[in-house]
Design a protein around this motif. Structure first.
Motif, PDB file in Angstrom:
ATOM      1  N   ASP A 186       0.476  -0.837   0.164  1.00 47.49           N
ATOM      2  CA  ASP A 186       0.330   0.205   0.387  1.00 47.49           C
ATOM      3  C   ASP A 186       0.486   1.216   0.442  1.00 47.49           C
ATOM      4  OD1 ASP A 186       0.795   0.149   2.581  1.00 47.49           O
ATOM      5  OD2 ASP A 186      -0.674  -0.276   3.247  1.00 47.49           O
ATOM      6  N   ASP A 187       2.065   1.692  -1.115  1.00 50.01           N
ATOM      7  CA  ASP A 187       2.287   2.902  -1.467  1.00 50.01           C
ATOM      8  C   ASP A 187       3.336   2.296  -2.469  1.00 50.01           C
ATOM      9  OD1 ASP A 187       5.504   1.412  -1.278  1.00 50.01           O
ATOM     10  OD2 ASP A 187       6.238   1.802   0.565  1.00 50.01           O
ATOM     11  N   GLU A 188       4.148   3.441  -3.111  1.00 49.71           N
ATOM     12  CA  GLU A 188       4.510   3.308  -4.188  1.00 49.71           C
ATOM     13  C   GLU A 188       5.344   2.683  -4.326  1.00 49.71           C
ATOM     14  OE1 GLU A 188       5.157   7.526  -2.275  1.00 49.71           O
ATOM     15  OE2 GLU A 188       4.078   5.943  -2.829  1.00 49.71           O
ATOM     16  N   TYR A 189       5.914   1.910  -3.616  1.00 52.34           N
ATOM     17  CA  TYR A 189       7.334   1.814  -3.937  1.00 52.34           C
ATOM     18  C   TYR A 189       7.093   0.274  -3.690  1.00 52.34           C
ATOM     19  CZ  TYR A 189       9.176   5.696  -1.771  1.00 52.34           C
ATOM     20  OH  TYR A 189       8.875   7.690  -1.952  1.00 52.34           O
ATOM     21  N   VAL A 190       8.384  -0.191  -5.293  1.00 51.61           N
ATOM     22  CA  VAL A 190       8.783  -1.930  -5.333  1.00 51.61           C
ATOM     23  C   VAL A 190       9.736  -2.030  -4.282  1.00 51.61           C
ATOM     24  CG1 VAL A 190       8.721  -4.220  -6.557  1.00 51.61           C
ATOM     25  CG2 VAL A 190       7.206  -1.963  -7.283  1.00 51.61           C
ATOM     26  N   ARG A 191      10.076  -3.074  -4.005  1.00 46.92           N
ATOM     27  CA  ARG A 191      10.831  -3.071  -3.302  1.00 46.92           C
ATOM     28  C   ARG A 191      11.514  -5.268  -3.257  1.00 46.92           C
ATOM     29  NH1 ARG A 191       7.488  -0.831   0.240  1.00 46.92           N
ATOM     30  NH2 ARG A 191       7.698   1.073   1.792  1.00 46.92           N
ATOM     31  N   LEU A 192      13.180  -5.293  -4.182  1.00 43.12           N
ATOM     32  CA  LEU A 192      13.959  -6.337  -3.837  1.00 43.12           C
ATOM     33  C   LEU A 192      14.281  -6.525  -2.725  1.00 43.12           C
ATOM     34  CD1 LEU A 192      12.670  -5.845  -6.716  1.00 43.12           C
ATOM     35  CD2 LEU A 192      14.386  -5.798  -7.773  1.00 43.12           C
ATOM     36  N   TYR A 193      14.316  -8.132  -2.483  1.00 43.42           N
ATOM     37  CA  TYR A 193      15.301  -8.831  -1.892  1.00 43.42           C
ATOM     38  C   TYR A 193      15.807  -9.671  -1.853  1.00 43.42           C
ATOM     39  CZ  TYR A 193      12.269  -5.963   1.380  1.00 43.42           C
ATOM     40  OH  TYR A 193      11.337  -4.866   1.990  1.00 43.42           O
ATOM     41  N   ASP A 194      16.744 -10.160  -1.896  1.00 41.62           N
ATOM     42  CA  ASP A 194      17.627 -11.866  -1.270  1.00 41.62           C
ATOM     43  C   ASP A 194      17.828 -12.538  -0.035  1.00 41.62           C
ATOM     44  OD1 ASP A 194      19.629 -13.986  -1.960  1.00 41.62           O
ATOM     45  OD2 ASP A 194      20.889 -12.652  -2.939  1.00 41.62           O
ATOM     46  N   ALA A 195      16.917 -13.645  -0.160  1.00 41.76           N
ATOM     47  CA  ALA A 195      16.409 -14.252   0.694  1.00 41.76           C
ATOM     48  C   ALA A 195      17.568 -14.442   1.622  1.00 41.76           C
ATOM     49  CB  ALA A 195      15.968 -15.173   0.815  1.00 41.76           C
ATOM     50  N   ARG A 196      18.718 -14.878   1.020  1.00 45.77           N
ATOM     51  CA  ARG A 196      20.356 -15.356   1.382  1.00 45.77           C
ATOM     52  C   ARG A 196      21.009 -14.061   2.382  1.00 45.77           C
ATOM     53  NH1 ARG A 196      22.769 -16.586  -4.060  1.00 45.77           N
ATOM     54  NH2 ARG A 196      22.180 -14.459  -4.197  1.00 45.77           N
ATOM     55  N   LYS A 197      20.075 -12.798   1.845  1.00 47.72           N
ATOM     56  CA  LYS A 197      20.643 -12.065   2.268  1.00 47.72           C
ATOM     57  C   LYS A 197      20.184 -10.934   3.415  1.00 47.72           C
ATOM     58  CE  LYS A 197      23.858 -11.854  -1.336  1.00 47.72           C
ATOM     59  NZ  LYS A 197      24.804 -11.573  -2.648  1.00 47.72           N
ATOM     60  N   ILE A 198      19.449 -11.717   3.868  1.00 47.53           N
ATOM     61  CA  ILE A 198      18.245 -10.752   4.756  1.00 47.53           C
ATOM     62  C   ILE A 198      19.166 -10.316   6.506  1.00 47.53           C
ATOM     63  CG2 ILE A 198      16.401 -10.334   6.118  1.00 47.53           C
ATOM     64  CD1 ILE A 198      14.414 -11.355   2.817  1.00 47.53           C
ATOM     65  N   ASP A 199      19.479  -9.620   6.267  1.00 48.89           N
ATOM     66  CA  ASP A 199      19.923  -9.050   7.758  1.00 48.89           C
ATOM     67  C   ASP A 199      19.383  -8.565   9.554  1.00 48.89           C
ATOM     68  OD1 ASP A 199      21.433  -8.871  10.069  1.00 48.89           O
ATOM     69  OD2 ASP A 199      22.883  -7.069   9.378  1.00 48.89           O
ATOM     70  N   LEU A 200      18.169  -9.204  10.104  1.00 52.32           N
ATOM     71  CA  LEU A 200      17.980  -9.149  10.342  1.00 52.32           C
ATOM     72  C   LEU A 200      18.291  -9.094  12.150  1.00 52.32           C
ATOM     73  CD1 LEU A 200      13.944 -11.442  10.483  1.00 52.32           C
ATOM     74  CD2 LEU A 200      15.116  -9.375   9.610  1.00 52.32           C
ATOM     75  N   GLU A 201      19.143  -8.611  12.395  1.00 52.58           N
ATOM     76  CA  GLU A 201      20.385  -8.502  13.626  1.00 52.58           C
ATOM     77  C   GLU A 201      20.658  -6.632  13.224  1.00 52.58           C
ATOM     78  OE1 GLU A 201      24.287 -10.052  13.577  1.00 52.58           O
ATOM     79  OE2 GLU A 201      23.327 -11.685  13.802  1.00 52.58           O
ATOM     80  N   ARG A 202      20.643  -6.185  11.840  1.00 51.49           N
ATOM     81  CA  ARG A 202      20.592  -4.348  12.013  1.00 51.49           C
ATOM     82  C   ARG A 202      18.736  -3.766  12.872  1.00 51.49           C
ATOM     83  NH1 ARG A 202      22.518  -2.768   6.758  1.00 51.49           N
ATOM     84  NH2 ARG A 202      21.994  -1.058   7.574  1.00 51.49           N
ATOM     85  N   SER A 203      18.047  -4.266  12.371  1.00 51.30           N
ATOM     86  CA  SER A 203      16.725  -4.272  12.177  1.00 51.30           C
ATOM     87  C   SER A 203      15.540  -5.062  12.002  1.00 51.30           C
ATOM     88  CB  SER A 203      16.161  -3.090  11.324  1.00 51.30           C
ATOM     89  OG  SER A 203      15.172  -2.931  11.044  1.00 51.30           O
ATOM     90  N   LYS A 204      14.643  -5.232  12.414  1.00 53.38           N
ATOM     91  CA  LYS A 204      13.338  -6.182  12.329  1.00 53.38           C
ATOM     92  C   LYS A 204      12.903  -6.262  11.302  1.00 53.38           C
ATOM     93  CE  LYS A 204       8.810  -3.560  14.095  1.00 53.38           C
ATOM     94  NZ  LYS A 204       8.235  -3.886  15.060  1.00 53.38           N
ATOM     95  N   PHE A 205      13.092  -5.628  10.642  1.00 53.95           N
ATOM     96  CA  PHE A 205      12.793  -5.095   9.365  1.00 53.95           C
ATOM     97  C   PHE A 205      13.847  -5.373   7.980  1.00 53.95           C
ATOM     98  CE2 PHE A 205       9.931  -1.183  11.405  1.00 53.95           C
ATOM     99  CZ  PHE A 205       8.937  -1.829  11.099  1.00 53.95           C
ATOM    100  N   GLY A 206      13.333  -6.381   7.110  1.00 56.39           N
ATOM    101  CA  GLY A 206      13.698  -6.318   5.933  1.00 56.39           C
ATOM    102  C   GLY A 206      14.660  -5.135   5.435  1.00 56.39           C
ATOM    103  N   ILE A 207      15.982  -5.128   5.123  1.00 63.03           N
ATOM    104  CA  ILE A 207      16.108  -3.524   4.088  1.00 63.03           C
ATOM    105  C   ILE A 207      16.343  -4.438   2.299  1.00 63.03           C
ATOM    106  CG2 ILE A 207      18.203  -2.239   4.071  1.00 63.03           C
ATOM    107  CD1 ILE A 207      16.616  -2.180   6.735  1.00 63.03           C
TER     108      ILE A 207
END
Length: 489
Positions: A211-232
């Motif tokens: 529900d916002d205007e951005y498409v976000r791309l992620y790599d499941a192998r490189k998600i770092d939840l130590e920095r934040s509970k949100f995926g970067i």
């Protein structure tokens, strides 16, 4: 022998054995002859509610559909009468259904408005057993299966993305999708997610939108939840004129074979993103918005009342297609964004259009309780509006309503002005088949399209939009207040 390079020449080459069937099909589907020759070949009727998703198996021998009636249907396209219909175990609308790889098409996963992800296993003799894989507390809007594996992803209304491995007992929550407040920081807010799609070149890479205007791309192998509970996300996309406007959402996503990414905005157009449009690629924090490259735009459809998919057509993703709130299927040429065909695909709303993996066949579904199969050749009256030059066609008008600053083409008539009256009569007769069934469906649709409200202005418009939505869609948009207080996103 026909003139070289013509459609008749290709047909002749196929008949005399000079052109293999697969090469002929690919060549034909890449041509505009394919687009202009499509018509309804058959209607698959077995659901009793709106059809939310359709999916071919890898070989194309089977088609899977899911519906608001809480069922899924497995269609044998050569023998539609032998369809296998089964209750999925969901207690609300089934929003998506997919075949699981490595199961000989005997394992099917589904997700729904009841917050559950479920698996159905087809047993010998046609019996189906179902079990619950997870209850994720919020509506599960879409699934994305990794090819040739036991794993898949799901996106959820609360902004979370989950990873499922059928060899493990429990799914794993990868992250929650954070609302953008700046491009190097994600706040504590979350956003609703509507769509998820895998990059076919790198199955661990996926895109999500909501529900916002951005498409976000992620790599499941490189998600770092130590920095934040949100995926970067490692990349984000947005048309320059929509950045930070906080008034739109993205309902559908689709990757091409080469990694191009389609995004269908709910109050704007469809956009085609490639690597050079990425905000991180362009170091967006250091440049002005007007210096960002503008993605190709596909105009014409309306996408306000229901969550719609978007797809590529053709062997090399030569065309872009989408359903619309006006009940039509739109097809654009990818290379220049020109609208080349509009086909009547539903009485009210088309949700999904999918191409057969090997044959010259397209399937569509929507609010009507059937699945339509489109193909060239002898078929029903195609009931289409065909537009060679959109701007000059009187059946298209500009709309500049308050929902979007960008103009959009909307249909002001069901048919092209060039359609003959006999064609219209044929189509009306076709829709009048099975009168009892149609009357039953009309009673259900009355809840969506009742116009008894006497209110005026914006309040009336908002209430009309509310009626278009199913209960699950109303829940998705968080509309629980009175009509006067509703603001459709």
């Amino acid at each position: 022998m026909p003139a070289e390079g013509t459609r008749m020449a290709r047909l002749w080459e196929r008949e005399v054995g000079r052109l293999p069937p697969k090469r002929f099909a690919d060549a034909f589907m890449a041509s505009e002859d394919f687009v202009h020759s499509l018509g309804i070949q058959k209607r698959l009727r077995n659901h009793k509610g709106a059809v939310n998703s359709i999916c071919f198996n890898t070989s194309g021998s089977l088609l899977l559909s899911s519906s608001d009636d809480e069922t899924a249907v497995l269609w044998n396209l050569e023998e539609p009468a032998s369809a296998l219909k089964f209750h999925t175990g969901h207690g609300n609308d089934v929003l998506d259904a997919r075949f699981m790889p490595l199961s000989d098409d005997q394992s099917i996963i589904t997700c729904g408005a009841d917050a559950e992800v479920r698996r159905s296993r087809i047993q010998e003799g046609g019996c189906v057993s179902t079990d619950k894989l997870a209850d994720l507390r919020y509506m599960v809007t879409q699934l994305a299966v990794q090819p040739g594996s036991h794993t898949f992803f799901s996106c959820v209304e609360d902004g979370s993305v989950w990873h499922f491995d059928m060899r493990e007992k429990r799914p794993r929550k990868l992250f929650k999708c954070g609302a953008v407040r700046s491009f190097d920081y994600l706040s504590g807010d979350t956003m609703q997610l509507y769509a998820i799609a895998l990059d076919p070149r790198y199955p661990s890479c996926f895109a999500v939108s909501g529900d916002d205007e951005y498409v976000r791309l992620y790599d499941a192998r490189k998600i770092d939840l130590e920095r934040s509970k949100f995926g970067i996300p490692f990349e984000q996309f947005c048309p320059p004129d929509l950045i930070c406007n906080k008034r739109d959402g993205i309902a559908g996503l689709a990757f091409s074979q080469t990694g191009e990414l389609l995004a269908s905005y709910r109050h704007d157009n469809i956009y085609l993103f490639s690597r050079e449009h990425g905000l991180h690629f362009n170091d967006f924090g250091g440049i002005a918005v007007e210096k960002l490259p503008v993605p190709r735009t596909f105009k014409g459809h309306e996408n306000k009342h229901a969550i719609k998919g978007v797809s590529f057509l053709g062997p090399n993703c030569d065309y872009v297609t989408s359903g619309s709130d006006c009940g039509n299927i739109f097809i654009w040429r990818k290379k220049d964004g020109e609208l080349i065909r509009v086909m009547k695909g539903d009485k009210r709303i088309v949700n999904c259009v999918k191409q057969h993996p090997t044959e010259i066949v397209v399937a569509s579904c929507g609010i009507d309780a059937d699945v339509k199969i489109w193909a060239p050749g002898d078929n029903e009256n195609p009931s289409t509006a065909r537009f060679d030059e959109v701007d000059s066609n009187p059946s298209l008008v500009r709309s500049t309503g308050s929902d979007s600053d960008c103009s959009a083409y909307v249909l002001s008539a069901r048919f092209d002005s060039s359609s003959s009256s006999s064609d219209d009569d044929d189509d009306d007769d076709d829709y009048d088949d099975d009168d009892d069934e149609e009357e039953e469906e009309e009673e259900e649709y009355d809840d969506y399209f009742d116009d008894d409200d006497e209110t005026d202005g914006d309040e009336d418009q908002k209430d009309d939009e509310w009626r278009y939505m199913t209960a699950s869609q109303q829940n998705m948009y968080g509309q629980f207040t009175s009509p006067a207080d509703r603001t459709v996103q």
